[in-house]
Design a protein around this motif. Sequence first.
Motif, PDB file in Angstrom:
ATOM      1  N   ASP A  85     105.268  27.430 -57.693  1.00 44.36           N
ATOM      2  CA  ASP A  85     104.323  28.482 -58.080  1.00 44.36           C
ATOM      3  C   ASP A  85     103.624  28.140 -59.383  1.00 44.36           C
ATOM      4  O   ASP A  85     102.400  28.238 -59.489  1.00 44.36           O
ATOM      5  N   HIS A  86     104.392  27.717 -60.372  1.00 46.34           N
ATOM      6  CA  HIS A  86     103.811  27.388 -61.682  1.00 46.34           C
ATOM      7  C   HIS A  86     102.811  26.240 -61.585  1.00 46.34           C
ATOM      8  O   HIS A  86     101.693  26.312 -62.110  1.00 46.34           O
ATOM      9  N   VAL A 120     102.722  26.737 -47.256  1.00 43.18           N
ATOM     10  CA  VAL A 120     103.398  27.972 -47.666  1.00 43.18           C
ATOM     11  C   VAL A 120     102.693  29.162 -47.015  1.00 43.18           C
ATOM     12  O   VAL A 120     101.575  29.028 -46.527  1.00 43.18           O
ATOM     13  N   THR A 121     103.325  30.296 -47.041  1.00 41.49           N
ATOM     14  CA  THR A 121     102.769  31.468 -46.355  1.00 41.49           C
ATOM     15  C   THR A 121     101.465  31.934 -47.005  1.00 41.49           C
ATOM     16  O   THR A 121     101.246  31.738 -48.203  1.00 41.49           O
ATOM     17  N   ASN A 122     100.633  32.563 -46.203  1.00 39.87           N
ATOM     18  CA  ASN A 122      99.375  33.113 -46.713  1.00 39.87           C
ATOM     19  C   ASN A 122      99.620  34.139 -47.808  1.00 39.87           C
ATOM     20  O   ASN A 122      98.875  34.193 -48.789  1.00 39.87           O
ATOM     21  N   LYS A 127      99.053  35.682 -53.423  1.00 35.36           N
ATOM     22  CA  LYS A 127      99.691  36.140 -54.670  1.00 35.36           C
ATOM     23  C   LYS A 127      99.406  35.149 -55.806  1.00 35.36           C
ATOM     24  O   LYS A 127      99.082  35.541 -56.921  1.00 35.36           O
ATOM     25  N   LEU A 128      99.511  33.868 -55.502  1.00 33.41           N
ATOM     26  CA  LEU A 128      99.274  32.850 -56.524  1.00 33.41           C
ATOM     27  C   LEU A 128      97.797  32.776 -56.911  1.00 33.41           C
ATOM     28  O   LEU A 128      97.470  32.489 -58.061  1.00 33.41           O
ATOM     29  N   CYS A 129      96.908  33.048 -55.952  1.00 33.34           N
ATOM     30  CA  CYS A 129      95.474  33.122 -56.278  1.00 33.34           C
ATOM     31  C   CYS A 129      95.215  34.235 -57.289  1.00 33.34           C
ATOM     32  O   CYS A 129      94.455  34.061 -58.244  1.00 33.34           O
ATOM     33  N   LEU A 130      95.843  35.380 -57.082  1.00 37.13           N
ATOM     34  CA  LEU A 130      95.670  36.504 -58.010  1.00 37.13           C
ATOM     35  C   LEU A 130      96.239  36.182 -59.388  1.00 37.13           C
ATOM     36  O   LEU A 130      95.630  36.504 -60.413  1.00 37.13           O
ATOM     37  N   THR A 131      97.392  35.538 -59.414  1.00 37.31           N
ATOM     38  CA  THR A 131      97.983  35.121 -60.695  1.00 37.31           C
ATOM     39  C   THR A 131      97.058  34.147 -61.415  1.00 37.31           C
ATOM     40  O   THR A 131      96.795  34.280 -62.613  1.00 37.31           O
ATOM     41  N   ALA A 132      96.550  33.171 -60.678  1.00 39.87           N
ATOM     42  CA  ALA A 132      95.643  32.182 -61.275  1.00 39.87           C
ATOM     43  C   ALA A 132      94.337  32.830 -61.721  1.00 39.87           C
ATOM     44  O   ALA A 132      93.794  32.487 -62.777  1.00 39.87           O
ATOM     45  N   ALA A 133      93.828  33.776 -60.940  1.00 47.68           N
ATOM     46  CA  ALA A 133      92.580  34.463 -61.304  1.00 47.68           C
ATOM     47  C   ALA A 133      92.749  35.210 -62.615  1.00 47.68           C
ATOM     48  O   ALA A 133      91.877  35.158 -63.488  1.00 47.68           O
ATOM     49  N   GLN A 134      93.876  35.895 -62.769  1.00 44.05           N
ATOM     50  CA  GLN A 134      94.103  36.634 -64.014  1.00 44.05           C
ATOM     51  C   GLN A 134      94.211  35.675 -65.194  1.00 44.05           C
ATOM     52  O   GLN A 134      93.681  35.939 -66.273  1.00 44.05           O
ATOM     53  N   THR A 135      94.867  34.557 -64.999  1.00 42.14           N
ATOM     54  CA  THR A 135      94.963  33.544 -66.054  1.00 42.14           C
ATOM     55  C   THR A 135      93.580  33.004 -66.394  1.00 42.14           C
ATOM     56  O   THR A 135      93.242  32.826 -67.565  1.00 42.14           O
ATOM     57  N   ALA A 136      92.768  32.756 -65.382  1.00 39.06           N
ATOM     58  CA  ALA A 136      91.407  32.261 -65.609  1.00 39.06           C
ATOM     59  C   ALA A 136      90.579  33.294 -66.379  1.00 39.06           C
ATOM     60  O   ALA A 136      89.806  32.934 -67.268  1.00 39.06           O
ATOM     61  N   VAL A 137      90.724  34.561 -66.051  1.00 40.90           N
ATOM     62  CA  VAL A 137      90.014  35.612 -66.791  1.00 40.90           C
ATOM     63  C   VAL A 137      90.456  35.603 -68.248  1.00 40.90           C
ATOM     64  O   VAL A 137      89.625  35.664 -69.163  1.00 40.90           O
ATOM     65  N   ASN A 138      91.762  35.502 -68.471  1.00 37.82           N
ATOM     66  CA  ASN A 138      92.280  35.458 -69.841  1.00 37.82           C
ATOM     67  C   ASN A 138      91.737  34.263 -70.616  1.00 37.82           C
ATOM     68  O   ASN A 138      91.548  34.332 -71.834  1.00 37.82           O
ATOM     69  N   ASP A 139      91.488  33.168 -69.894  1.00 34.71           N
ATOM     70  CA  ASP A 139      90.925  31.956 -70.508  1.00 34.71           C
ATOM     71  C   ASP A 139      89.397  31.983 -70.547  1.00 34.71           C
ATOM     72  O   ASP A 139      88.775  30.999 -70.925  1.00 34.71           O
TER      73      ASP A 139
END
Length: 192
Positions: A85-86, A120-122, A127-139
């Motif tokens: 995930d990371h 991996v499952t959809n 879920k990982l797309c949303l996590t990455a999107a939030q990180t991208a917004v923060n950046d």
Amino acid sequence: FPAAVVYLLTNSKFRTDAVHFAIALDELGLLLPRDIQEAERQTISADIEIILRDYVIDNPQSLVDVETAMRYLALVADRHPDVFDHLFVRMLIGNAPPMDQIETIRKLVNKDSGLARDYVTNDRVDKLCLTAAQTAVNDQSYLVACQLYQFAEPQPQEQYARTLIRLIDIHMLSLSSPIRQMALDRARAVLD
């Protein structure tokens, strides 16, 4: 075994072999100490997350393309879900120019042909797309965040719209900007 992996990693001639060796040893459970006494005696450790991160993500000389990188990560997805995930989120955010990163995102998570969806499952990919999107917004990498929000299900309309507005604000003065036009087109679809 960890000492052997570390030795192979330090020798550029055996770097790729070291990564393969580490993955195989990890799968067999041989990179981890068997008990507390062995852990205390072990002076060298080989962390599969660091090995993979250095090989497929952080290494500027790496010739590993996105398809191969995804296959490497898939090898540890079940055994080390947190590692997968990371590192997968780091691949999605990337450090390439935004338009290049968007192409990487499309290859990885496109709903029809995304490479990650083969391994991996959809639900996990979304879920990982949303996590990455939030990180991208923060950046403040709004273009990358918008692309990630577009592929995630269920699509978080409010977050997506706010990110599109930020992107439009940044490119407002540049009327001919393809990024501005793309953001406006997506905003219309989200806000309608």
